[in-house]
Enzyme design. Sequence first.
Site, PDB file in Angstrom:
ATOM      1  N   GLU A  91      60.155  36.085  20.599  1.00  0.00           N
ATOM      2  CA  GLU A  91      59.844  34.946  19.738  1.00  0.00           C
ATOM      3  C   GLU A  91      58.720  35.279  18.782  1.00  0.00           C
ATOM      4  O   GLU A  91      57.802  36.009  19.118  1.00  0.00           O
ATOM      5  CB  GLU A  91      59.403  33.762  20.603  1.00  0.00           C
ATOM      6  CG  GLU A  91      60.516  33.274  21.478  1.00  0.00           C
ATOM      7  CD  GLU A  91      60.023  32.339  22.552  1.00  0.00           C
ATOM      8  OE1 GLU A  91      60.826  31.976  23.411  1.00  0.00           O
ATOM      9  OE2 GLU A  91      58.841  31.983  22.538  1.00  0.00           O
ATOM     10  N   CYS A 332      55.029  29.955  24.407  1.00  0.00           N
ATOM     11  CA  CYS A 332      55.889  31.113  24.183  1.00  0.00           C
ATOM     12  C   CYS A 332      56.764  31.425  25.389  1.00  0.00           C
ATOM     13  O   CYS A 332      56.376  31.205  26.505  1.00  0.00           O
ATOM     14  CB  CYS A 332      55.033  32.337  23.879  1.00  0.00           C
ATOM     15  SG  CYS A 332      54.384  32.301  22.226  1.00  0.00           S
TER      16      CYS A 332
END
Length: 343
Positions: A91, A332
């Site tokens: 990500e 995250c």
Amino acid sequence: MKTALQGLFPEELQALCKAAGQPAFRGTQLWQWLQVQGATRWEQLGNLPRALKEELAESHTPGPAILLKESGEPGGTRKWLIGLADGENVETVLIPARARHTVCVSTQVGCKMGCAFCASATGGYARNLSAGEIVAQVHLAAAQIGRRPDNVVYMGMGEPFDNYDETLKSVRLLNHPAGLHIGARRITLSTSGVIPGIRRLAGEGLQVELSVSLHAADPELRRKLMPVENKYPLDELLRECAAYTVETNRIITFEYTLIQGVNDSVRAAEELADRLRRFPCRVNLIPLSPVAEFAGVAPPRAAMEAFLQALARNGVEGTLRESKGKGVDAACGQLRRRNRPAE
Ligand code: SAH
């Protein structure tokens, strides 16, 4: 797996072209396409001979990071699920703040550190990212926002100092005057407290910012939140941090994620200040982002402000970071995990 061309310095690209029987200036052209124009496909490299591209394509790729999915709110934090050449995902997050854009990059697919409240660990560790895969995340962000990002923070998935060499190479590539030229002071490396990495960084002669994730001033509590405490205990870690500030003449930022009823008392703030007062530093307080695997929640605003004031009363400067990305996928690691096929 093919090597990302974004992970090579101009000299390395020149050597690569020479090895393919081409003049060195082809390497300079390649660098221009990749690091200045942000090219990600062979077709975009207009002035390069087809034969060279075909030869390089056997072992190298200009497109190591592909945007698979975006989440976020208009004008707010944007989070991108990135596809890598071997099918793994990481990500990248874009945090717009006033006029400045900050890109948060990942350094590993997953993470080995196993912090209790972090979603990155729960998806499992797969591998390190190459320097090119890290640099490519910043180019991807630049393409999305239509200009060069202002700041880069290594606070995405992974532990940068568990992938030290590729991480440092990516910093030097991003900082390269002939490339994106992101100022070293606008690049922040964040570590969970991997002491050998802090020591090595002190000797690099780079003006980058260093963040160290602490989350507790009490070793017993820190061990529960961060298994890294077993390997690199708090006392030793803080000694190393003090040495770093002396050697580099730079301030360290300590990250402290506030969790209600766990590490958010005024007493905990005093303990933290006691430990940090001894050397120049500041504290970044982060309200916990909710993650499915961890039962904790962020404290109410008043408690976070009380914590901040207790730090200040005890001689330590802190800031309370607004929690961003709540509407996206919070912390995250969550996007990557949700994207995983059922096993
Ligand atoms: N491994 C590095 C960098 C990645 S994490 C490190 O530990 O510093 C970036 C920061 O986000 C760290 O301070 C981490 O502890 C914090 N973080 C992780 N999960 C979080 C959550 N659910 N809420 C708030 N902060 C979190």
